[in-house]
Enzyme design. Structure first.
Site, PDB file in Angstrom:
ATOM      1  CD  GLU A 129      39.039  32.407  37.493  1.00  0.00           C
ATOM      2  OE1 GLU A 129      37.930  32.430  36.970  1.00  0.00           O
ATOM      3  OE2 GLU A 129      39.259  31.899  38.616  1.00  0.00           O
ATOM      4  CB  ILE A 136      42.359  26.876  40.139  1.00  0.00           C
ATOM      5  CG1 ILE A 136      43.575  26.132  40.688  1.00  0.00           C
ATOM      6  CG2 ILE A 136      41.133  25.980  40.121  1.00  0.00           C
ATOM      7  CD1 ILE A 136      43.424  25.752  42.164  1.00  0.00           C
ATOM      8  CD  GLU A 190      51.431  37.417  48.189  1.00  0.00           C
ATOM      9  OE1 GLU A 190      51.370  38.609  47.894  1.00  0.00           O
ATOM     10  OE2 GLU A 190      51.160  36.515  47.371  1.00  0.00           O
ATOM     11  CE  LYS A 205      45.652  33.901  47.075  1.00  0.00           C
ATOM     12  NZ  LYS A 205      46.809  33.029  47.264  1.00  0.00           N
TER      13      LYS A 205
HETATM   14  N1  HSE Z   1      51.879  33.986  48.133  1.00  0.00           N
HETATM   15  C1  HSE Z   1      50.770  33.393  47.459  1.00  0.00           C
HETATM   16  C2  HSE Z   1      50.812  31.899  47.725  1.00  0.00           C
HETATM   17  C3  HSE Z   1      50.860  33.682  45.975  1.00  0.00           C
HETATM   18  O1  HSE Z   1      51.765  31.421  48.341  1.00  0.00           O
HETATM   19  O2  HSE Z   1      49.880  31.219  47.354  1.00  0.00           O
HETATM   20  C4  HSE Z   1      49.557  33.631  45.257  1.00  0.00           C
HETATM   21  O3  HSE Z   1      48.591  34.454  45.792  1.00  0.00           O
END
Ligand code: HSE
Length: 433
Positions: A129, A136, A190, A205
């Site tokens: 999740e 979320i 990141e 994602k």
């Molecule tokens: N680097 C990612 C972001 C963190 O800015 O959303 C979560 O995956």
């Protein structure tokens, strides 16, 4: 009261958040579920840095494999990140028949097929999740609340760093690099931040969401990806004048039985709900054939929101295991197909924003509109400013829906015109119709 013994691999930001969340609300979780979550082991190469969390003696170890093979540990939480040792440890834990909870979207995007298959073959579960949309509960919504729907489309603001940068560029007119540095300082980005700003994190994602929506692992190659690097403040203010804002979207659609998938910056109407998703927040806008439009909103990054999602998975995995559900197929059951058909990018129909720099001379605009007409591209709006920038007249156009291959052909011809004096900019416009 049953006890579930948890082994955590990776004691970084999210790992420490998970421990903190369980310390804070473990009693509440136990009273709600009859399952008492116990952090039995935490493995990290660095067990000396103070994470602001007290753990019992003997809980910390540098030996991840000893945690995975410890027969007293019921489930493994992988929070190492990356796709090398995280993959090895995840596969090993699944082979031991232990459920694995992970927040690792890159791992799932790059090795999902192998991981889902290994979970299924070993009659155990993979729960992720936290990999999409941080706190979320979007995946759980998809596989539970929306299970009866054919998913028609998903639009996701899935990267907090990019959304934070775009919001502040629009609001404050600050340069990209300055805002990126702030996003890094706030812990959203990141390492390195290229994964964020080049759209790759969003693509990781998006493929996980598309896999779940359409029933088969989706490879990263199926997702043409463009980030926000190089996006100028000019585009943001032009879009704003025209009634739009720019968001980095993961776009997933059922296009007559073929999956349409992309990550790209797009103009969205300021009046649409998704335009109001600002700062580091994420949102996922899902349209199902039964439910119609739904939207899920929350913090997509950060220690405690991500920990919240991981803890939700821990409790679900524990319930699956302790209540003898058998093979915890709740995630892998979503994969009914071995592969999907994808829509060719050339065939995708969309609206666009186009900015041209034209010579200020008679007939220049007519030559451009003639080319668009020849390629079946109809204009919804054209704005030409009397402002001269390096000798060029800026022209902004919003098109009606047309085919990507027609845009490509038209832009090649326009760029070759002697009246076209700067590199044209073209971006998708998504009006959600
Ligand atoms: N680097 C990612 C972001 C963190 O800015 O959303 C979560 O995956």
């Amino acid at each position: 009261m049953k006890e579930i013994r948890i082994g955590i691999l990776g004691f970084g930001t999210v790992g420490a958040g998970v421990v903190e969340g369980i310390h804070k609300n473990g009693g509440l979780m136990a009273s709600r579920t009859g399952i008492n979550p116990v952090v039995a082991k935490i493995a990290d190469l660095d067990i000396t840095t103070d994470r602001g969390i007290t753990v019992d003696e003997g809980v910390l170890t540098t030996d991840a494999m000893s945690v995975i093979t410890d027969s007293t540990i019921d489930l493994i939480v992988e929070l190492i990140g990356g796709t090398t040792i995280a993959r090895t440890f995840t596969l090993e834990a699944l082979k031991q028949g232990k459920p694995v909870i992970t927040a690792n979207k890159a791992l799932l995007a790059d090795h999902g097929e192998e991981i889902y298959r290994t979970a299924r073959e070993n009659k155990t579960g993979i729960y992720y999740e936290a990999a999409v949309g941080g706190g979320i509960p979007i995946l759980r919504s998809q596989r539970a609340g929306l299970i009866g729907n054919q998913i028609e489309s998903i639009y996701g603001i899935l990267n907090g760093t990019c959304n934070y940068i775009l919001t502040r560029m629009e609001r404050e007119g600050l340069p990209f690099d300055e805002i990126l540095a702030d996003a890094q300082a706030l812990g959203y980005a990141e390492t390195p931040p290229d994964l964020d700003i080049d759209g790759i994190d969003t693509a990781h994602k998006a493929v996980v969401l598309a896999s779940m929506a359409y029933g088969a692992p989706v490879p990263m190659e199926a997702c043409p990806t463009k980030g926000i690097r190089g996006l100028s403040g000019q585009e943001i203010s032009n879009a704003s004048e025209l009634g739009y804002c720019i968001k980095l979207l993961g776009i997933i659609k059922d296009n007559a039985g073929e999956v349409e998938l992309s990550v790209e910056p797009a103009l969205v109407p300021k009046t649409h709900m998704i335009a109001s998703v600002d700062d580091a927040f994420n949102a996922v806008f899902v349209k199902g054939d039964l439910v119609d439009d739904t939207m899920y909103y929350g913090r997509g990054a950060g220690r405690m929101p991500t920990a919240s999602a991981v803890i939700g998975d821990i409790m679900e995995a524990a319930a699956d295991q302790l209540h003898g559900v058998g093979t915890p197929v709740s995630v892998t059951m979503m994969f009914q197909k071995s592969e999907l058909k994808y829509c060719s990018p050339a065939n995708i129909e969309k609206r666009c924003y186009i900015r041209l720099g034209l010579k200020d001379e008679a007939g220049a605009m007519a030559r451009v509109t003639d080319i668009f007409g020849t390629h079946n591209i109809s204009m919804a709006s054209v704005v030409q400013k009397e402002l001269h920038e390096s000798g060029a007249v800026p022209v902004m156009m919003l098109t009606q829906t047309a085919k990507e291959s027609d845009y490509v052909a038209a832009m090649v011809e326009i760029q070759a015109l002697d009246v076209c004096v700067s590199e044209p900019i073209r971006m998708r416009l998504e009006d959600f119709e």
